[in-house]
Design a protein around this motif. Structure first.
Motif, short mmCIF file in Angstrom:
data_model
loop_
_atom_site.label_atom_id
_atom_site.label_comp_id
_atom_site.label_asym_id
_atom_site.label_seq_id
_atom_site.Cartn_x
_atom_site.Cartn_y
_atom_site.Cartn_z
N PRO A 45 0.83 -1.21 0.00
CA PRO A 45 0.00 0.00 0.00
C PRO A 45 0.86 1.26 0.00
CG PRO A 45 0.13 -0.90 2.21
CD PRO A 45 0.84 -1.88 1.31
N ILE A 46 0.24 2.38 -0.28
CA ILE A 46 0.90 3.68 -0.22
C ILE A 46 0.39 4.43 1.00
CG2 ILE A 46 1.25 5.89 -1.37
CD1 ILE A 46 2.66 3.68 -2.80
N GLY A 47 1.29 5.00 1.76
CA GLY A 47 0.94 5.77 2.94
C GLY A 47 2.20 6.22 3.63
N VAL A 48 2.06 7.05 4.62
CA VAL A 48 3.23 7.58 5.33
C VAL A 48 4.05 6.42 5.91
CG1 VAL A 48 4.04 9.02 7.24
CG2 VAL A 48 2.04 9.72 5.89
N GLY A 49 5.27 6.27 5.40
CA GLY A 49 6.19 5.24 5.91
C GLY A 49 5.99 3.85 5.35
N GLU A 199 6.01 -2.36 16.68
CA GLU A 199 6.64 -2.75 15.42
C GLU A 199 6.05 -1.97 14.25
OE1 GLU A 199 7.16 -6.76 12.62
OE2 GLU A 199 6.35 -6.93 14.65
N TRP A 200 4.74 -1.83 14.24
CA TRP A 200 4.05 -1.07 13.18
C TRP A 200 4.51 0.38 13.18
CZ3 TRP A 200 0.99 -1.52 8.98
CH2 TRP A 200 0.23 -0.42 8.59
N LEU A 201 4.49 1.00 14.34
CA LEU A 201 4.86 2.41 14.42
C LEU A 201 6.32 2.64 14.07
CD1 LEU A 201 2.90 3.38 17.66
CD2 LEU A 201 2.27 3.86 15.28
N ALA A 202 7.20 1.72 14.49
CA ALA A 202 8.62 1.85 14.15
C ALA A 202 8.82 1.73 12.65
CB ALA A 202 9.43 0.80 14.90
N MET A 203 8.06 0.83 12.01
CA MET A 203 8.17 0.66 10.56
C MET A 203 7.77 1.95 9.84
SD MET A 203 6.07 -2.04 8.11
CE MET A 203 4.48 -1.25 8.45
N LEU A 204 6.66 2.56 10.25
CA LEU A 204 6.21 3.79 9.61
C LEU A 204 7.19 4.94 9.88
CD1 LEU A 204 2.36 3.77 10.31
CD2 LEU A 204 3.64 2.72 8.43
N LYS A 205 7.69 4.99 11.08
CA LYS A 205 8.64 6.06 11.43
C LYS A 205 9.89 5.96 10.59
CE LYS A 205 9.55 9.54 14.25
NZ LYS A 205 8.71 10.76 14.28
N SER A 208 9.33 6.77 6.80
CA SER A 208 9.05 8.16 6.44
C SER A 208 10.21 9.09 6.79
CB SER A 208 7.78 8.65 7.16
OG SER A 208 7.93 8.58 8.57
N ARG A 209 11.33 8.52 7.18
CA ARG A 209 12.47 9.34 7.59
C ARG A 209 12.94 10.25 6.46
NH1 ARG A 209 15.62 8.67 11.86
NH2 ARG A 209 14.78 6.57 12.19
N ASP A 210 12.99 9.70 5.24
CA ASP A 210 13.39 10.50 4.09
C ASP A 210 12.20 11.31 3.60
OD1 ASP A 210 14.25 11.51 1.60
OD2 ASP A 210 15.53 9.77 1.23
N LEU A 211 12.31 12.63 3.64
CA LEU A 211 11.18 13.48 3.24
C LEU A 211 10.78 13.27 1.79
CD1 LEU A 211 11.88 16.91 4.99
CD2 LEU A 211 9.88 15.43 5.30
N ALA A 212 11.70 12.78 0.95
CA ALA A 212 11.36 12.54 -0.45
C ALA A 212 10.32 11.44 -0.61
CB ALA A 212 12.62 12.21 -1.25
N SER A 213 10.08 10.67 0.44
CA SER A 213 9.04 9.64 0.36
C SER A 213 7.64 10.25 0.34
CB SER A 213 9.16 8.68 1.55
OG SER A 213 8.96 9.37 2.79
N ARG A 214 7.55 11.55 0.55
CA ARG A 214 6.23 12.20 0.59
C ARG A 214 5.57 12.27 -0.78
NH1 ARG A 214 9.96 16.34 0.38
NH2 ARG A 214 9.43 18.22 -0.81
N HIS A 215 6.34 12.23 -1.86
CA HIS A 215 5.76 12.46 -3.19
C HIS A 215 4.80 11.34 -3.58
CE1 HIS A 215 8.62 15.65 -3.24
NE2 HIS A 215 9.65 14.84 -3.32
N ALA A 216 5.15 10.10 -3.27
CA ALA A 216 4.23 8.99 -3.57
C ALA A 216 2.97 9.11 -2.72
CB ALA A 216 4.93 7.65 -3.32
#
Length: 307
Positions: A45-49, A199-205, A208-216
């Motif tokens: 899926p696509i989403g933050v992180g 585990e879920w929250l750590a994966m998303l965090k 999403s560390r790289d701000l360039a991931s925001r474009h998707a």
């Protein structure tokens, strides 16, 4: 549009291939003994992180349950370890990326397993390369009205321009905070708050560390995936399994609440070779109800091995 490791599986470091001069990452997973059957191609899926790491629990459970299929788990462009260009991503772009992956890396028919609202990517891929798709598992698909009544192009573009701005940059910084990620996951994704684990929250965090991931993510939020797929959906000739959470939530475009049974039946009336099943959980079944999800789709995959 775009211009030109676990103890139960052999989990090698991410590999990569090149598509349109972009580097695209993927995992190729295999059981510890001999691989057999039709390979699985996972669409995250696509989403933050979110990226291919979404599927790690599923992959572990797949082999723990005694399955022997190879698993190909790619990062879509703009996500994870793939390149993260600042562009607007459409479902057809990601479908063409996966078509190249099928043609140049996998080179054999697969079963698609697609999560949530990335279903349009799977639909486009099936119609681009039908000979390399043996069947498709649709996990928690969106309300069918969302992929039957297109969002106007001008509205999508306005949304993208808004997100693709300093305002959007600030929003993404806010959205990747642990408090927001936890609250959103409880409200929109999981059936119980306890399932939103560390585990879920750590994966998303981390994702999403790289701000360039925001474009998707912003491409998804802009609604480029909200097109009319009615004809393409009804033309899918491959066997299809729709897996719905018993507490799946959705609001139709008319503002009417839709029950899981209604959404499931809506899809089954459109798919020529469709079958469906409901499982405990809400909208992220491969992560929230992993063992149940594996048990539900394994017989479907096994049947396709004899087709």
């Amino acid at each position: 549009m775009l211009q030109p490791s676990t103890t139960i599986s052999a989990h090698m470091p991410a590999s990569s291939y090149t598509w349109r001069n972009y580097s695209c990452a993927y995992d190729r997973l295999a059981p510890t003994d001999t691989a057999s059957g039709v390979p699985l191609l996972l669409i995250h899926p696509i989403g933050v992180g979110l990226s291919r790491t979404f599927w790690q629990r599923f992959c572990d459970e797949w082999y723990r349950s005694g399955q022997h299929n190879l698993i190909y788990n790619p990062d879509l462009l703009g996500c994870g370890d793939s390149d993260l260009p600042q562009i607007a991503y459409h479902p057809s772009d990601w479908a063409e990326q996966l078509q190249s992956f099928l043609q140049t890396v996998i080179k054999t028919p697969v079963v698609l397993v697609v999560q949530g609202a990335l279903l349009p990517v799977a639909i486009d891929l099936i119609h681009l390369q039908p000979d390399l798709i043996r069947g498709v598992v649709m996990s928690g698909p969106p309300a069918r009205t969302l992929i039957a009544n297109p969002t106007p192009t001008w509205r999508q573009q306005i949304s993208w321009n808004l997100f693709n701005s300093p305002l959007g940059n600030g929003f993404y910084r806010y959205a990747r905070r642990s408090q927001f990620l936890q609250s959103f996951s409880i409200r929109q994704l999981f059936a119980t708050a306890d399932a939103v684990d560390a585990e879920w929250l750590a994966m998303l965090k981390e994702g999403s560390r790289d701000l360039a991931s925001r474009h998707a993510v912003f491409s998804f939020l802009a609604g480029f995936w909200r097109q009319d797929y009615t004809v393409k959906l009804a033309a899918i000739a491959q066997p299809s399994l729709v897996v719905m959470g018993g507490e799946a939530s959705s609001i139709s475009r008319k503002g009417k609440a839709e029950t899981p049974d209604e959404r499931l039946q809506d899809y089954l009336t459109q798919l020529p070779k469709g079958e469906g099943v409901k499982l405990p959980g809400r909208n992220v079944l491969p992560y929230e109800s992993t063992a149940e999800f594996v048990r539900a789709i394994a017989p479907f995959v096994q049947k396709l091995e004899t087709v």
